[in-house]
Motif scaffolding. Structure first.
Motif, PDB file in Angstrom:
ATOM      1  N   VAL A   1      -6.352  -1.418 -12.431  1.00 23.07           N
ATOM      2  CA  VAL A   1      -5.516  -1.796 -13.578  1.00 23.07           C
ATOM      3  C   VAL A   1      -5.392  -3.318 -13.645  1.00 23.07           C
ATOM      4  O   VAL A   1      -5.604  -3.932 -14.696  1.00 23.07           O
ATOM      5  N   VAL A   2      -5.081  -3.916 -12.487  1.00 23.21           N
ATOM      6  CA  VAL A   2      -4.900  -5.368 -12.462  1.00 23.21           C
ATOM      7  C   VAL A   2      -6.208  -6.062 -12.821  1.00 23.21           C
ATOM      8  O   VAL A   2      -6.247  -7.004 -13.623  1.00 23.21           O
ATOM      9  N   ASN A   3      -7.306  -5.576 -12.271  1.00 19.94           N
ATOM     10  CA  ASN A   3      -8.594  -6.203 -12.532  1.00 19.94           C
ATOM     11  C   ASN A   3      -8.963  -6.084 -14.016  1.00 19.94           C
ATOM     12  O   ASN A   3      -9.522  -7.006 -14.603  1.00 19.94           O
ATOM     13  N   ALA A   4      -8.619  -4.953 -14.631  1.00 26.52           N
ATOM     14  CA  ALA A   4      -8.950  -4.757 -16.045  1.00 26.52           C
ATOM     15  C   ALA A   4      -8.191  -5.760 -16.904  1.00 26.52           C
ATOM     16  O   ALA A   4      -8.710  -6.246 -17.909  1.00 26.52           O
ATOM     17  N   HIS A   5      -6.955  -6.063 -16.490  1.00 26.85           N
ATOM     18  CA  HIS A   5      -6.152  -6.972 -17.308  1.00 26.85           C
ATOM     19  C   HIS A   5      -6.430  -8.434 -17.000  1.00 26.85           C
ATOM     20  O   HIS A   5      -6.519  -9.246 -17.910  1.00 26.85           O
ATOM     21  N   LEU A   6      -6.530  -8.762 -15.718  1.00 23.27           N
ATOM     22  CA  LEU A   6      -6.637 -10.180 -15.342  1.00 23.27           C
ATOM     23  C   LEU A   6      -8.071 -10.611 -15.065  1.00 23.27           C
ATOM     24  O   LEU A   6      -8.338 -11.773 -14.814  1.00 23.27           O
ATOM     25  N   ARG A   7      -8.981  -9.659 -15.020  1.00 23.22           N
ATOM     26  CA  ARG A   7     -10.401  -9.881 -14.704  1.00 23.22           C
ATOM     27  C   ARG A   7     -10.591 -10.421 -13.290  1.00 23.22           C
ATOM     28  O   ARG A   7     -11.660 -10.897 -12.927  1.00 23.22           O
ATOM     29  N   HIS A   8      -9.555 -10.428 -12.479  1.00 19.13           N
ATOM     30  CA  HIS A   8      -9.661 -10.667 -11.044  1.00 19.13           C
ATOM     31  C   HIS A   8      -8.322 -10.238 -10.439  1.00 19.13           C
ATOM     32  O   HIS A   8      -7.392  -9.886 -11.178  1.00 19.13           O
ATOM     33  N   VAL A   9      -8.257 -10.194  -9.107  1.00 18.15           N
ATOM     34  CA  VAL A   9      -7.016  -9.792  -8.447  1.00 18.15           C
ATOM     35  C   VAL A   9      -6.588 -10.931  -7.517  1.00 18.15           C
ATOM     36  O   VAL A   9      -6.968 -10.962  -6.351  1.00 18.15           O
ATOM     37  N   PRO A  10      -5.845 -11.895  -8.055  1.00 17.89           N
ATOM     38  CA  PRO A  10      -5.461 -13.025  -7.202  1.00 17.89           C
ATOM     39  C   PRO A  10      -4.540 -12.574  -6.058  1.00 17.89           C
ATOM     40  O   PRO A  10      -3.965 -11.492  -6.118  1.00 17.89           O
ATOM     41  N   LEU A  11      -4.391 -13.427  -5.051  1.00 17.14           N
ATOM     42  CA  LEU A  11      -3.575 -13.072  -3.883  1.00 17.14           C
ATOM     43  C   LEU A  11      -2.142 -12.715  -4.285  1.00 17.14           C
ATOM     44  O   LEU A  11      -1.537 -11.790  -3.743  1.00 17.14           O
ATOM     45  N   GLN A  12      -1.616 -13.473  -5.262  1.00 16.18           N
ATOM     46  CA  GLN A  12      -0.246 -13.195  -5.700  1.00 16.18           C
ATOM     47  C   GLN A  12      -0.139 -11.788  -6.276  1.00 16.18           C
ATOM     48  O   GLN A  12       0.854 -11.087  -6.060  1.00 16.18           O
ATOM     49  N   ALA A  13      -1.200 -11.351  -6.981  1.00 10.05           N
ATOM     50  CA  ALA A  13      -1.182  -9.988  -7.520  1.00 10.05           C
ATOM     51  C   ALA A  13      -1.160  -8.970  -6.386  1.00 10.05           C
ATOM     52  O   ALA A  13      -0.498  -7.934  -6.478  1.00 10.05           O
ATOM     53  N   VAL A  14      -1.865  -9.282  -5.289  1.00 17.46           N
ATOM     54  CA  VAL A  14      -1.880  -8.380  -4.138  1.00 17.46           C
ATOM     55  C   VAL A  14      -0.469  -8.235  -3.576  1.00 17.46           C
ATOM     56  O   VAL A  14      -0.010  -7.128  -3.276  1.00 17.46           O
ATOM     57  N   VAL A  15       0.234  -9.375  -3.479  1.00 23.76           N
ATOM     58  CA  VAL A  15       1.603  -9.324  -2.962  1.00 23.76           C
ATOM     59  C   VAL A  15       2.475  -8.459  -3.858  1.00 23.76           C
ATOM     60  O   VAL A  15       3.269  -7.640  -3.400  1.00 23.76           O
ATOM     61  N   GLU A  16       2.273  -8.611  -5.177  1.00 23.63           N
ATOM     62  CA  GLU A  16       3.118  -7.852  -6.104  1.00 23.63           C
ATOM     63  C   GLU A  16       2.771  -6.369  -6.095  1.00 23.63           C
ATOM     64  O   GLU A  16       3.656  -5.511  -6.197  1.00 23.63           O
ATOM     65  N   ILE A  17       1.481  -6.067  -5.979  1.00 20.87           N
ATOM     66  CA  ILE A  17       1.090  -4.653  -5.865  1.00 20.87           C
ATOM     67  C   ILE A  17       1.713  -4.054  -4.604  1.00 20.87           C
ATOM     68  O   ILE A  17       2.237  -2.939  -4.607  1.00 20.87           O
ATOM     69  N   ALA A  18       1.663  -4.837  -3.517  1.00 23.29           N
ATOM     70  CA  ALA A  18       2.222  -4.348  -2.257  1.00 23.29           C
ATOM     71  C   ALA A  18       3.709  -4.041  -2.399  1.00 23.29           C
ATOM     72  O   ALA A  18       4.200  -3.038  -1.890  1.00 23.29           O
ATOM     73  N   GLU A  19       4.426  -4.903  -3.135  1.00 23.93           N
ATOM     74  CA  GLU A  19       5.854  -4.639  -3.344  1.00 23.93           C
ATOM     75  C   GLU A  19       6.050  -3.335  -4.107  1.00 23.93           C
ATOM     76  O   GLU A  19       6.903  -2.520  -3.762  1.00 23.93           O
ATOM     77  N   LEU A  20       5.197  -3.143  -5.132  1.00 27.96           N
ATOM     78  CA  LEU A  20       5.303  -1.925  -5.941  1.00 27.96           C
ATOM     79  C   LEU A  20       5.041  -0.674  -5.096  1.00 27.96           C
ATOM     80  O   LEU A  20       5.710   0.338  -5.245  1.00 27.96           O
ATOM     81  N   LEU A  21       4.045  -0.766  -4.228  1.00 24.31           N
ATOM     82  CA  LEU A  21       3.628   0.416  -3.466  1.00 24.31           C
ATOM     83  C   LEU A  21       4.331   0.516  -2.120  1.00 24.31           C
ATOM     84  O   LEU A  21       4.006   1.372  -1.311  1.00 24.31           O
ATOM     85  N   GLU A  22       5.300  -0.369  -1.878  1.00 22.17           N
ATOM     86  CA  GLU A  22       6.073  -0.374  -0.630  1.00 22.17           C
ATOM     87  C   GLU A  22       5.169  -0.463   0.587  1.00 22.17           C
ATOM     88  O   GLU A  22       5.305   0.276   1.562  1.00 22.17           O
ATOM     89  N   LEU A  23       4.192  -1.337   0.501  1.00 15.98           N
ATOM     90  CA  LEU A  23       3.270  -1.563   1.617  1.00 15.98           C
ATOM     91  C   LEU A  23       3.314  -3.048   1.965  1.00 15.98           C
ATOM     92  O   LEU A  23       3.950  -3.838   1.281  1.00 15.98           O
ATOM     93  N   ALA A  24       2.590  -3.403   3.037  1.00 15.10           N
ATOM     94  CA  ALA A  24       2.438  -4.814   3.360  1.00 15.10           C
ATOM     95  C   ALA A  24       1.236  -5.341   2.581  1.00 15.10           C
ATOM     96  O   ALA A  24       0.281  -4.598   2.341  1.00 15.10           O
TER      97      ALA A  24
END
Lengths: 566, 171
Positions: free
Chosen positions: B45-68
């Motif tokens: 989903v993130v890649n489709a919208h942003l055309r890449h997955v920056p590190l900050q997006a990884v942090v935010e995905i992790a918060e959403l999914l309750e992971l590190a």
């Protein structure tokens, strides 16, 4: 009862035991080499070092049919009739191939690697590898990066067993470590800005089967083959982790956890792991002294029995004669404070000694240092807020001797009401600004005030203080006796779970210090050297609470509530 | 102790995942037994919208999914698909270099296209319209050499058809 065949040897295992090939082989005395498998972590079967042949023995005909391919022993459950072959040519070939593959990209920088001497890659290569490698690449990379405050990663030494990654996900629970990229480019790393900083971080270094993860505290401080290992018990908190003290010439270089399924499994916390520094602190009290007419005089240990006799009984006796026993004609009111850092044996000896002079001597429990709250980890490992190793042991002894446990606070109140003639206070507390591993100041208000002020009610008593570090009490004492640190003592601690663990001294105390056990032993006029084992036998015989402590204490300790109705 | 990285609470202004993206990711939650299972859909989903997955997006995905974040990055970095440093072009094209296409001149076509577009393999044109990459087998060996642009398969590539594609690259 299930029967498993290991290299033709029949091994019986219990019906409810869930063992894999490696564990069953170990019971048969056969070592199956492995990197990625660890009993405390999930199974991934990725290193392929434990490949074995397996098959099944038909229950009726007894006929054995083997699987054509090799299987990882760590992932193969042992059931009734399971057959493992660990020493066939096929298995040996597979091990040699795994070793060769791992060494293609390994820098082989053993001469400068901390792990050399206790490295699985070294040992297994010696035992299972080929004498020479066929690949002609001669790599030497030495990329290194810090994963956090405590751990550094030598990237190219890694064999990608992922034990450390699984540890942070399954045991410590913060999941800081990860595997980045894929295939031959795989590496261990942390996410930028999220370093490895949990309170169990040091364990990943122990878990690492090779020299990839280095402990920044221990790095390059000593070659492992120069150190001697001593089984001991951590004094950092009331969990009482089984540990191994590694020292060379009475200097500790590191502490490592020792496997104990009842206490700490395979782990220990960083607080305990790095919390031994005070043992070698220059500020430690080293010289016994007595105050004569307001001035400090050095006290010779050989005069100590006479001096202490005089202090307790108020009667002088000449140093040449050994002090008379049970003489307290002046009926002085005495008290002893038994520190939760004393071993059960030492507390018992001191209580016995004091009660020779005053059979109603007040016995109290020393101050209990507390810091924060108990902290539990996903697998159940707990760091306790009670930062002393033997509160339970001293409490049990006190309730056996006095029928009650008098706390430090109540003792001070009692002393304030009716001052004692003489009080013997034992300490052994780590320094007030103790290093908790993270460098934080963990001293409580009470500890800070004790460092500067003498509790009211003790001022008029003759004070005998035995401690590791300077404090108000120490300075106000009439007789100062330097104390020994936990690694210098022998005895037993009882942890928060009522498990008694015995240990022997690991290093000798610094010059000038006599261990508590040895001093009390001598004061009680016992023969020879302090023998904790013999004292514990006495305690077990005399006090029902310690009944389970008779006989040999296993390395994993003994549950004191065993066979007791509570 | 939870898996939730409590260390960083990203201020709303610096977040890279818009509310729409977050909603789209959350829509996947009921479809999987655990939150961790939503890792790959979330990355897509993130890649489709942003055309890449920056590190900050990884942090935010992790918060959403309750992971590190390390757990998301672990999965992400396994795949060559997700770029992290800069967005890929509006169209992303993979020219196959597996056996059939290679034998039928796939690599030569790819070299021709890169030269025409003025970029190296893996790079994006200056106007941000096109990213050209090597691809592994596209499962269309009967049409070798072939190229996948976005979701469109271009079969039997020639210099002529490739040139035409470069003039108006669409996926």
């Amino acid at each position: 009862m299930a029967i498993v065949l290991i290299d033709g040897q029949e091994i019986e295992i219990g019906d409810d035991e869930r063992l894999n090939g490696i564990q069953v082989a170990a019971r048969a005395g056969v070592e199956v080499p492995h990197y990625c498998w660890h009993p405390g972590l999930s199974v991934v079967a990725s290193c392929r070092m434990c490949l074995v042949e397996t098959g099944k023995r038909d229950a009726d005909s007894g006929e054995i049919s083997m699987l054509p391919k090799l299987v990882p022993g760590c992932q193969t459950p042992a059931r009734d009739g399971t057959v493992f072959v660990t020493d066939s040519e096929k298995v040996r070939q597979a091990r040699a191939m795994v070793e060769e593959d791992l060494l293609i990209r390994h820098p082989v920088d053993c001469p400068i690697c901390d792990k050399a001497g206790e490295c699985h890659l070294q040992d297994y290569h010696f035992e299972h590898g080929r004498p020479e490698r066929r690949a002609d690449i001669k790599p030497f990379h030495s990329r290194r990066r810090e994963l956090g405050e405590t751990v550094t990663l030598f990237v190219d030494r890694c064999v990608m067993c992922t034990r450390c990654v699984r540890f942070t996900r399954e045991v410590s629970g913060d999941a800081e470590l990860m595997v980045v990229h894929r295939g031959a480019h795989e590496e261990i790393d942390v996410f930028p800005g999220f370093p490895l900083e949990n309170k169990l971080s040091g364990n990943v270094v122990d878990l690492c089967p090779v020299g990839a993860l280095g402990d920044l505290d221990f790095l390059y401080s000593q070659r492992v083959w120069f150190m001697k290992q001593h089984a001991s018990v951590c004094a950092g908190c009331s969990t009482g982790c089984s540990i191994q003290v590694e020292e060379n010439q009475d200097r500790i270089h590191r502490l490592k956890p020792r496997e104990n399924p009842h206490v700490n499994q395979w782990w220990m916390c960083d607080e305990g792991r790095y919390g031994w520094k005070y043992v070698h602190d220059n500020a430690r009290c080293l010289a016994p002294q007595q105050k004569t007419e307001g001035a400090w005089q050095p006290l010779d240990w050989s005069d100590a029995p006479a001096v202490l006799h005089a202090a307790l009984s108020g009667e002088n006796c000449s140093p040449e004669n050994s002090p008379p026993k049970n003489s307290n004609p002046k009926k002085r009111r005495l008290a002893a404070v038994l520190s939760p850092f004393l071993t059960v044996e030492e507390a018992y000896l001191l209580a016995t000694y004091i009660r020779q002079y005053d059979e109603n001597a007040v016995l109290a429990l020393g101050r209990i240092p507390q810091a924060g709250a108990d902290e539990s980890f996903p697998n159940g490992f707990t760091i306790r807020a009670e930062k002393c190793p033997n509160r339970r042991g001293v409490e049990m002894l006190l309730s056996a001797l006095t029928g009650d446990v008098l706390s430090w606070e109540s003792f001070l109140e009692q002393a304030a009401e009716t001052p004692f003639d003489a009080v013997w206070i034992t300490g052994g507390y780590p320094p007030v600004n103790g290093n908790d591993g993270a460098g934080e100041d963990v001293a409580s208000e009470e500890e800070k005030s004790l460092a500067t002020e003498l509790p009211a009610g003790l001022a008029s008593s003759t004070l005998i203080v035995q401690d590791l570090f300077d404090s108000a009490l120490w300075r106000q004492a009439d007789i100062q006796l330097p104390s020994a640190a936990f690694v210098e003592r022998s005895g037993s601690f009882v942890n928060a779970g009522n498990r008694l663990q015995s240990f022997e001294w690991a290093i000798r105390p610094p010059a000038g210090v006599m261990t508590e056990g040895q001093l009390y032993w001598r004061l009680l006029d016992r023969d020879g050297l302090y023998n904790a084992r013999r004292v514990l036998e006495d305690v077990a015989r005399e006090h029902i609470a310690f009944a389970a402590a008779s006989g040999e204490i296993p390395a994993t300790g003994r549950d004191l509530l065993l066979n007791q109705l509570v | 102790m939870t898996n939730q990285p409590a260390k960083t609470e990203t201020p709303a202004g610096q977040r890279v995942l818009s509310d729409a993206i977050v909603a789209e990711i959350k829509a996947y939650f009921p479809r999987y037994p655990t939150l961790q299972a939503v890792t790959l859909p979330a990355l897509h989903v993130v890649n489709a919208h942003l055309r890449h997955v920056p590190l900050q997006a990884v942090v935010e995905i992790a918060e959403l999914l309750e992971l590190a974040p390390a757990q998301i990055q672990d999965t992400l970095s396994f795949y060559g698909f997700f770029k992290q440093d800069a967005p890929h072009g509006e169209t992303r094209a993979w020219v196959c270099r597996s056996v059939s296409c290679a034998l039928r001149g796939g690599e030569e076509i790819f070299a021709y296209m890169c030269q025409k577009a003025g970029i190296e393999p893996g790079q994006t044109t200056d106007d941000g319209k096109l990213t050209l990459e090597f691809g592994e087998c596209l499962g269309a060996c009967e049409f070798a050499p072939c190229m996948l642009a976005g979701d469109t398969l271009h079969k039997n590539l020639t210099e002529e058809s490739a040139g035409k594609f470069l003039q108006s690259p669409t996926g």
